[in-house]
Design a protein around this motif. Structure first.
Motif, mmCIF file in Angstrom:
data_model
loop_
_atom_site.group_PDB
_atom_site.id
_atom_site.type_symbol
_atom_site.label_atom_id
_atom_site.label_comp_id
_atom_site.label_asym_id
_atom_site.label_seq_id
_atom_site.Cartn_x
_atom_site.Cartn_y
_atom_site.Cartn_z
ATOM 1 N N LEU A 245 0.828 -1.213 0.000
ATOM 2 C CA LEU A 245 0.000 0.000 0.000
ATOM 3 C C LEU A 245 0.862 1.263 0.000
ATOM 4 C CD1 LEU A 245 -2.933 -0.987 2.408
ATOM 5 C CD2 LEU A 245 -2.934 -0.854 -0.095
ATOM 6 N N ARG A 246 1.995 1.231 0.701
ATOM 7 C CA ARG A 246 2.894 2.394 0.672
ATOM 8 C C ARG A 246 3.479 2.596 -0.719
ATOM 9 N NH1 ARG A 246 6.290 1.860 6.382
ATOM 10 N NH2 ARG A 246 4.646 2.703 7.749
ATOM 11 N N ALA A 247 3.790 1.482 -1.407
ATOM 12 C CA ALA A 247 4.311 1.585 -2.771
ATOM 13 C C ALA A 247 3.251 2.166 -3.712
ATOM 14 C CB ALA A 247 4.755 0.206 -3.261
ATOM 15 N N ALA A 248 1.999 1.738 -3.530
ATOM 16 C CA ALA A 248 0.911 2.260 -4.346
ATOM 17 C C ALA A 248 0.680 3.744 -4.052
ATOM 18 C CB ALA A 248 -0.363 1.462 -4.094
ATOM 19 N N GLN A 249 0.811 4.115 -2.783
ATOM 20 C CA GLN A 249 0.671 5.516 -2.377
ATOM 21 C C GLN A 249 1.766 6.370 -3.007
ATOM 22 O OE1 GLN A 249 1.677 6.069 1.739
ATOM 23 N NE2 GLN A 249 0.692 8.065 1.907
ATOM 24 N N LYS A 250 3.003 5.884 -2.942
ATOM 25 C CA LYS A 250 4.140 6.633 -3.479
ATOM 26 C C LYS A 250 4.048 6.764 -4.986
ATOM 27 C CE LYS A 250 9.199 6.803 -3.284
ATOM 28 N NZ LYS A 250 10.430 6.104 -2.777
ATOM 29 N N ASP A 279 -10.609 0.025 -4.220
ATOM 30 C CA ASP A 279 -9.276 0.159 -4.817
ATOM 31 C C ASP A 279 -8.225 -0.538 -3.958
ATOM 32 O OD1 ASP A 279 -10.293 1.634 -6.918
ATOM 33 O OD2 ASP A 279 -9.904 3.565 -5.959
ATOM 34 N N ILE A 280 -8.345 -0.408 -2.635
ATOM 35 C CA ILE A 280 -7.397 -1.067 -1.733
ATOM 36 C C ILE A 280 -7.497 -2.583 -1.876
ATOM 37 C CG2 ILE A 280 -6.894 -1.528 0.709
ATOM 38 C CD1 ILE A 280 -7.657 1.419 1.255
ATOM 39 N N GLN A 281 -8.719 -3.086 -1.934
ATOM 40 C CA GLN A 281 -8.916 -4.535 -2.098
ATOM 41 C C GLN A 281 -8.306 -5.032 -3.403
ATOM 42 O OE1 GLN A 281 -13.212 -4.630 -1.613
ATOM 43 N NE2 GLN A 281 -13.020 -5.600 0.408
ATOM 44 N N ALA A 282 -8.471 -4.246 -4.470
ATOM 45 C CA ALA A 282 -7.932 -4.635 -5.777
ATOM 46 C C ALA A 282 -6.398 -4.668 -5.748
ATOM 47 C CB ALA A 282 -8.417 -3.671 -6.861
ATOM 48 N N ALA A 287 -1.572 -8.252 -5.435
ATOM 49 C CA ALA A 287 -0.334 -8.640 -4.757
ATOM 50 C C ALA A 287 -0.460 -9.997 -4.076
ATOM 51 C CB ALA A 287 0.037 -7.580 -3.736
ATOM 52 N N GLU A 288 -1.578 -10.683 -4.299
ATOM 53 C CA GLU A 288 -1.839 -12.018 -3.734
ATOM 54 C C GLU A 288 -1.860 -12.000 -2.208
ATOM 55 O OE1 GLU A 288 1.031 -14.641 -5.457
ATOM 56 O OE2 GLU A 288 0.000 -14.731 -7.395
ATOM 57 N N ILE A 289 -2.442 -10.940 -1.677
ATOM 58 C CA ILE A 289 -2.641 -10.824 -0.235
ATOM 59 C C ILE A 289 -4.119 -11.046 0.054
ATOM 60 C CG2 ILE A 289 -2.511 -9.297 1.778
ATOM 61 C CD1 ILE A 289 -0.241 -7.811 0.334
ATOM 62 N N ARG A 290 -4.421 -11.998 0.890
ATOM 63 C CA ARG A 290 -5.809 -12.310 1.218
ATOM 64 C C ARG A 290 -6.337 -11.346 2.280
ATOM 65 N NH1 ARG A 290 -4.950 -16.644 3.174
ATOM 66 N NH2 ARG A 290 -5.470 -16.405 5.387
#
Length: 310
Positions: A245-250, A279-282, A287-290
């Motif tokens: 999520l930090r990478a997506a934010q950056k 968007d966060i769920q997607a 990233a294959e995080i459940r």
């Protein structure tokens, strides 16, 4: 009533370094005032100036209605102090430590005997009078330190990180003692880095790099200082969730204010966070995080503290 503490443009410089930068606040009588900040933010320097142990570079301090400057001897009889380092004598018993500090405060034998009994009862140390201080657990040592600091029945007591390194149950018991003191009209000024303790203060100030960055009750600070809502996420991999999520934010893929790890959970802060859940769920799915659970929650003081310290 006159506040227990008033600071006006309080400043302390060490050469070119400004440790405390013109801070202003008041602490009401009969309350617990919490002073929060990271290491090196100016907390201990401020306490030392309020005690008259360190002269300010500029500004004024009043304690219990009188100026600290020039009145240290008078205030010493009305103020108590418990440092963040355990300062009692390990080779003395509980009783001997109390007698030593009581004598240092100038208490006569009759008053000292009565006050030691009161202190032992308040702190739950009855039956441990003959125990060597070095044999006490951390929690009991902190209770003893508090007992010595209030033997002379101060109106105002300063506690500098009093529960650092103490287990949670002992911390809770220690705070019960603080509430007993407040019920008796004592004002408590406490520095702490435990957010659960800060929640129990009547009033708070956040300090960072010598500057006050937030002031008010815990509820007021959460109401006014939190820019956005908090989404609490439980996933199959909390650490990876934060990194993704930090990478997506950056990268500008999603507008988020904060992404922080809270134990096994992740807290995400952003305005209108509900509109960003899909968007966060997607992002996490890619990233294959459940995702196990997501819920918008009320901001904790820790959320606000972390956001404010940026």
């Amino acid at each position: 009533m006159t506040p227990a503490i008033i600071t006006k443009d309080l400043t302390k410089k060490f050469g070119d370094f400004t440790a405390v930068n013109g801070i202003n606040f008041e602490a009401a009588r009969g309350e617990i005032f919490g002073f929060l900040g990271p290491n090196g933010s100016g907390k201990t320097t401020t306490i030392r100036m309020m005690l008259g142990l360190l002269p300010p570079t500029a500004g004024e301090i009043q304690a219990l209605g009188i100026s600290v400057k020039g009145n240290q001897a008078e205030l010493q009889q009305r103020v108590g102090y418990m440092s963040q380092r355990f300062s009692l004598y390990n080779d003395l018993t509980v009783q001997q430590n109390l007698q030593f500090y009581g004598a240092a405060y100038g208490l006569n034998k009759v008053d000292l005997k009565n006050r030691i009994q009161d202190a032992l009862a308040m702190a739950g140390l009855e039956g441990r009078e003959n125990a060597k201080t070095k044999d006490l657990s951390g929690g009991w040592r902190q209770r003893l330190a508090l007992s010595t600091a209030i033997l002379h029945r101060p109106e105002l007591i300063f506690l500098d990180e009093p529960t650092a390194g103490v287990d949670p149950i002992s911390r809770r018991a220690f705070w019960d003692l603080l509430y007993q003191l407040v019920a008796d009209g004592v004002t408590v000024f406490v520095t702490t880095h435990y957010m659960d303790e800060a929640e129990h203060c009547h009033d708070l100030a956040f300090i960072q790099r010598g500057n006050i960055i937030a002031r008010g009750s815990p509820a007021r600070i959460k109401e006014t200082m939190m820019d956005g809502q908090v989404l609490e996420i439980s996933t199959s991999d909390a650490i990876k969730t934060v990194k993704v999520l930090r990478a997506a934010q950056k990268a500008g893929k999603i507008p988020l204010k904060e992404v922080e790890l809270y134990g096994s959970l992740v807290h995400v802060v952003a305005p209108n966070i509900e509109k960003k859940i899909n968007d966060i769920q997607a992002i996490l799915k890619k990233a294959e995080i459940r995702t196990e659970q997501m819920a918008v929650i009320e901001a904790s003081l820790e959320d606000v503290f972390i956001a404010s310290m940026k």
